[in-house]
Design an enzyme around this catalytic site. Structure first.
Site, PDB file in Angstrom:
ATOM      1  N   SER A  89      38.584  40.881  41.476  1.00  0.00           N
ATOM      2  CA  SER A  89      37.997  39.535  41.577  1.00  0.00           C
ATOM      3  C   SER A  89      38.856  38.554  42.354  1.00  0.00           C
ATOM      4  CB  SER A  89      37.748  38.975  40.166  1.00  0.00           C
ATOM      5  OG  SER A  89      36.771  39.728  39.501  1.00  0.00           O
ATOM      6  N   THR A  90      40.036  39.003  42.828  1.00  0.00           N
ATOM      7  CA  THR A  90      40.890  38.043  43.535  1.00  0.00           C
ATOM      8  C   THR A  90      40.226  37.569  44.833  1.00  0.00           C
ATOM      9  OG1 THR A  90      42.140  39.893  44.452  1.00  0.00           O
ATOM     10  CG2 THR A  90      43.133  38.766  42.587  1.00  0.00           C
ATOM     11  N   PRO A  95      42.517  34.164  40.483  1.00  0.00           N
ATOM     12  CA  PRO A  95      43.834  34.812  40.524  1.00  0.00           C
ATOM     13  C   PRO A  95      43.984  35.885  39.449  1.00  0.00           C
ATOM     14  CG  PRO A  95      44.030  32.568  39.650  1.00  0.00           C
ATOM     15  CD  PRO A  95      42.605  32.755  40.075  1.00  0.00           C
ATOM     16  N   ASP A  96      44.819  36.878  39.717  1.00  0.00           N
ATOM     17  CA  ASP A  96      45.118  37.875  38.675  1.00  0.00           C
ATOM     18  C   ASP A  96      46.281  37.377  37.830  1.00  0.00           C
ATOM     19  OD1 ASP A  96      47.370  38.353  40.218  1.00  0.00           O
ATOM     20  OD2 ASP A  96      46.784  40.343  40.883  1.00  0.00           O
ATOM     21  N   PHE A  97      46.823  38.230  36.970  1.00  0.00           N
ATOM     22  CA  PHE A  97      47.951  37.835  36.124  1.00  0.00           C
ATOM     23  C   PHE A  97      49.289  38.053  36.827  1.00  0.00           C
ATOM     24  CE2 PHE A  97      46.266  38.416  31.472  1.00  0.00           C
ATOM     25  CZ  PHE A  97      45.644  37.196  31.569  1.00  0.00           C
ATOM     26  N   ARG A  98      49.429  39.256  37.422  1.00  0.00           N
ATOM     27  CA  ARG A  98      50.788  39.716  37.732  1.00  0.00           C
ATOM     28  C   ARG A  98      51.165  39.761  39.206  1.00  0.00           C
ATOM     29  NH1 ARG A  98      48.811  42.200  33.353  1.00  0.00           N
ATOM     30  NH2 ARG A  98      50.009  41.953  31.419  1.00  0.00           N
ATOM     31  N   ASN A 169      38.099  42.422  32.919  1.00  0.00           N
ATOM     32  CA  ASN A 169      37.873  41.051  33.375  1.00  0.00           C
ATOM     33  C   ASN A 169      36.941  40.296  32.449  1.00  0.00           C
ATOM     34  OD1 ASN A 169      39.517  41.704  35.433  1.00  0.00           O
ATOM     35  ND2 ASN A 169      37.920  41.927  36.977  1.00  0.00           N
ATOM     36  N   ASP A 171      35.465  37.440  33.750  1.00  0.00           N
ATOM     37  CA  ASP A 171      34.814  36.488  34.650  1.00  0.00           C
ATOM     38  C   ASP A 171      33.314  36.715  34.791  1.00  0.00           C
ATOM     39  OD1 ASP A 171      34.533  38.684  36.421  1.00  0.00           O
ATOM     40  OD2 ASP A 171      36.426  38.230  37.402  1.00  0.00           O
ATOM     41  N   HIS A 188      37.919  43.333  27.267  1.00  0.00           N
ATOM     42  CA  HIS A 188      38.674  42.173  26.779  1.00  0.00           C
ATOM     43  C   HIS A 188      37.761  40.977  26.548  1.00  0.00           C
ATOM     44  CE1 HIS A 188      42.556  44.037  28.628  1.00  0.00           C
ATOM     45  NE2 HIS A 188      42.124  44.682  27.565  1.00  0.00           N
ATOM     46  N   CYS A 225      31.753  21.661   9.219  1.00  0.00           N
ATOM     47  CA  CYS A 225      32.664  22.734   9.658  1.00  0.00           C
ATOM     48  C   CYS A 225      33.833  22.190  10.490  1.00  0.00           C
ATOM     49  CB  CYS A 225      31.902  23.798  10.437  1.00  0.00           C
ATOM     50  SG  CYS A 225      32.988  25.125  10.987  1.00  0.00           S
ATOM     51  N   SER A 264      46.852  46.554  37.165  1.00  0.00           N
ATOM     52  CA  SER A 264      48.247  47.004  37.148  1.00  0.00           C
ATOM     53  C   SER A 264      48.456  48.067  36.069  1.00  0.00           C
ATOM     54  CB  SER A 264      49.176  45.812  36.896  1.00  0.00           C
ATOM     55  OG  SER A 264      48.911  45.252  35.625  1.00  0.00           O
ATOM     56  N   ASN A 287      44.281  50.245  44.749  1.00  0.00           N
ATOM     57  CA  ASN A 287      45.056  49.066  44.335  1.00  0.00           C
ATOM     58  C   ASN A 287      46.052  48.707  45.440  1.00  0.00           C
ATOM     59  OD1 ASN A 287      45.149  47.496  41.784  1.00  0.00           O
ATOM     60  ND2 ASN A 287      47.330  47.915  41.841  1.00  0.00           N
ATOM     61  N   CYS A 326      40.661  46.178  46.988  1.00  0.00           N
ATOM     62  CA  CYS A 326      39.511  46.851  46.377  1.00  0.00           C
ATOM     63  C   CYS A 326      38.313  46.806  47.321  1.00  0.00           C
ATOM     64  CB  CYS A 326      39.159  46.185  45.050  1.00  0.00           C
ATOM     65  SG  CYS A 326      40.411  46.444  43.815  1.00  0.00           S
TER      66      CYS A 326
HETATM   67  P1  CNA Z   1      47.124  42.282  36.559  1.00  0.00           P
HETATM   68  O1  CNA Z   1      48.137  42.819  35.630  1.00  0.00           O
HETATM   69  O2  CNA Z   1      47.310  40.901  37.084  1.00  0.00           O
HETATM   70  O3  CNA Z   1      47.048  43.306  37.787  1.00  0.00           O
HETATM   71  C1  CNA Z   1      46.244  43.107  38.899  1.00  0.00           C
HETATM   72  C2  CNA Z   1      46.475  44.283  39.824  1.00  0.00           C
HETATM   73  O4  CNA Z   1      45.555  44.194  40.874  1.00  0.00           O
HETATM   74  C3  CNA Z   1      47.876  44.319  40.440  1.00  0.00           C
HETATM   75  O5  CNA Z   1      48.357  45.639  40.402  1.00  0.00           O
HETATM   76  C4  CNA Z   1      47.642  43.850  41.879  1.00  0.00           C
HETATM   77  O6  CNA Z   1      48.526  44.463  42.791  1.00  0.00           O
HETATM   78  C5  CNA Z   1      46.250  44.338  42.110  1.00  0.00           C
HETATM   79  N1  CNA Z   1      45.485  43.524  43.055  1.00  0.00           N
HETATM   80  C6  CNA Z   1      45.427  42.173  43.183  1.00  0.00           C
HETATM   81  N2  CNA Z   1      44.546  41.829  44.118  1.00  0.00           N
HETATM   82  C7  CNA Z   1      44.029  42.988  44.613  1.00  0.00           C
HETATM   83  C8  CNA Z   1      43.064  43.296  45.595  1.00  0.00           C
HETATM   84  N3  CNA Z   1      42.410  42.344  46.265  1.00  0.00           N
HETATM   85  N4  CNA Z   1      42.790  44.585  45.831  1.00  0.00           N
HETATM   86  C9  CNA Z   1      43.435  45.587  45.165  1.00  0.00           C
HETATM   87  N5  CNA Z   1      44.360  45.361  44.215  1.00  0.00           N
HETATM   88  C10 CNA Z   1      44.642  44.075  43.933  1.00  0.00           C
HETATM   89  O7  CNA Z   1      45.666  42.356  35.947  1.00  0.00           O
HETATM   90  P2  CNA Z   1      45.030  43.501  35.041  1.00  0.00           P
HETATM   91  O8  CNA Z   1      43.571  43.351  35.160  1.00  0.00           O
HETATM   92  O9  CNA Z   1      45.636  44.809  35.288  1.00  0.00           O
HETATM   93  O10 CNA Z   1      45.503  43.041  33.596  1.00  0.00           O
HETATM   94  C11 CNA Z   1      44.653  42.945  32.577  1.00  0.00           C
HETATM   95  C12 CNA Z   1      44.408  41.518  32.131  1.00  0.00           C
HETATM   96  C13 CNA Z   1      44.173  40.568  33.249  1.00  0.00           C
HETATM   97  C14 CNA Z   1      43.143  41.472  31.356  1.00  0.00           C
HETATM   98  O11 CNA Z   1      43.415  41.178  30.065  1.00  0.00           O
HETATM   99  C15 CNA Z   1      42.251  40.405  31.977  1.00  0.00           C
HETATM  100  O12 CNA Z   1      41.547  39.679  31.020  1.00  0.00           O
HETATM  101  C16 CNA Z   1      43.156  39.550  32.714  1.00  0.00           C
HETATM  102  N6  CNA Z   1      42.654  38.747  33.828  1.00  0.00           N
HETATM  103  C17 CNA Z   1      41.340  38.749  34.177  1.00  0.00           C
HETATM  104  C18 CNA Z   1      40.884  37.962  35.223  1.00  0.00           C
HETATM  105  C19 CNA Z   1      39.413  37.969  35.573  1.00  0.00           C
HETATM  106  O13 CNA Z   1      38.582  38.051  34.687  1.00  0.00           O
HETATM  107  N7  CNA Z   1      39.085  37.909  36.860  1.00  0.00           N
HETATM  108  C20 CNA Z   1      41.788  37.179  35.952  1.00  0.00           C
HETATM  109  C21 CNA Z   1      43.147  37.190  35.567  1.00  0.00           C
HETATM  110  C22 CNA Z   1      43.554  37.980  34.506  1.00  0.00           C
END
Ligand code: CNA
Length: 373
Positions: A89-90, A95-98, A169, A171, A188, A225, A264, A287, A326
């Protein structure tokens, strides 16, 4: 937990507290049946993963991205499971987490949290909901526009090949592709509904959005409540939805191709699902980097997994890593299978349709604002 990501700590990412990653949007804690099932599956998978396959049993003619595409195209491949994370979804602007720099964990300083993960900790939220609500407002998508990768998952469904899409996700973008809800497991949780933490009254996505955008603490309106209302996303310290465990039990043994997208693989038990597919089943990981694939085998076992992903190991007959976004990875795969044109057409026409809807919504909102002045 971070300590378990051997050799992955770059010293820049904030440290996560011990025991949080598995105990959180994750743990099977409090779900004894689930834990026993997982351990039983883990033992069974562990022993079967130790068995060497004969050449005749190997599914891929070539252990490569092209080899996976060839298999995907064949009639033998009909029960695909996709496992997704924030990386899908980036490109939709979420944004992602890590990811270093752009990931959420690198951008939480202003909230003065005891640690970055506190913002998603249920205990912290009940005492101090404002940081989460503020962040939710900031992150609320201005529009819900799925990415090409989301449409690729829908394409797998349309071609009759998708068994289930498992996403971490929250979202809800998958739903906007038209993928039926029963094909989606939101491991989640989701922002689509919210519940009062005191009386369990349910609230809609629009209701929570209104509170969040008005910067009001969401409190229950049931008589007498006034409990705190929380979106149905799984916080650290909460159990995963029952549907996650029942679907995992039903699906993973049938899976004939696992496609892992944009995660990740750091959060358990989701990450260990990679090991719950049969020993023969090919696993493709698309990834930007190899994520957290060097998981402690004991952790994998506890979480019900079999073998970890082994891209570089001698004798690897099924694990393929595609370093790509992705969107690029899914376009390339779709192209190789012969569906690329259709996918591009779908993305173009669906984005056009959604853009028109977004423009109409904006006009309506502006008109309402104008009328109320
Ligand atoms: P994470 O740990 O932030 O990992 C994201 C991974 O995706 C990393 O390895 C990045 O290198 C990789 N990445 C980032 N952008 C791209 C791209 N465009 N193409 C390919 N790879 C990419 O996030 P995870 O999902 O692994 O961790 C799980 C958490 C994140 C869950 O509990 C979610 O709820 C939570 N989260 C969700 C959202 C959402 O709903 N969009 C956003 C942020 C966090």
């Amino acid at each position: 937990m971070e300590g378990e990501k051997k050799g992955k700590d770059d010293g820049k990412s904030p440290k996560k507290p011990e025991g949080k990653e598995e105990g959180a949007q994750g743990a099977q804690g409090g779900q004894t049946g689930g834990a026993i099932d997982a351990l039983a599956a883990g033992l069974s998978n562990y022993f079967s993963s130790a068995v060497k396959l004969d050449d005749a049993e190997k599914v891929l003619s070539e252990v490569s991205f092209e080899g996976v595409a060839k298999y995907l195209k064949s009639d033998k491949c009909t029960n695909i499971i996709t496992m997704a994370g924030a990386g899908i979804s980036t490109s939709a602007g979420i944004p992602d987490f890590r990811s270093p720099g752009s990931g959420l964990y690198d951008n939480l300083q202003k909230y003065n949290l005891p640690d970055p993960m506190a913002i998603f900790n249920i205990q912290y939220f009940t005492e101090n909901p404002e940081p989460f609500c503020h962040l939710a407002k900031e992150l609320w998508p201005g529009h819900f526009k799925p990415t090409p990768c989301h449409y690729f998952v829908k394409q797998l469904h349309d071609k009759g090949k998708l068994l289930r899409h498992y996403t971490q996700n929250i979202d809800t973008l998958e739903h906007y592709t038209g993928l039926p809800a029963d094909k989606i497991v939101e491991a989640h949780g989701t922002f689509r509904t919210s519940h009062c933490l005191k009386c369990a009254k349910e609230f809609s996505q629009d209701w929570i959005k209104e509170k969040i955008f008005a910067e009001e603490t969401p409190t229950c309106d049931a008589e007498g409540c006034a409990g705190l209302v929380k979106p149905d996303i799984v916080f650290f310290g909460e159990k995963l939805p029952d549907r996650f465990f029942s679907c995992v039990k039903e699906d993973f043994e049938k899976c004939d191709l696992l496609i892992i997208l944009g995660t990740s693989l750091s959060v358990q038990p989701f990450a260990s699902l990679t090991g719950r597919v049969p020993t023969k089943t090919p696993r493709l990981y698309i990834n930007l980097d190899k994520g957290n694939t060097d998981v402690d085998p004991f952790m994998m076992l506890l979480m019900g997994g079999g073998s970890t992903l082994n891209f570089d190991e001698e004798g690897n007959y099924r694990d393929v890593f595609k370093k790509a976004t992705c969107d690029e990875g899914c376009y390339s795969l779709s192209e190789l299978v012969g569906w690329g044109k259709d996918l591009r057409k779908t993305v173009e026409s669906e984005h056009k349709r959604l853009d028109a809807e977004i423009a109409t919504d904006k006009q309506k909102t502006n008109a309402t604002k104008g009328a109320s002045k």
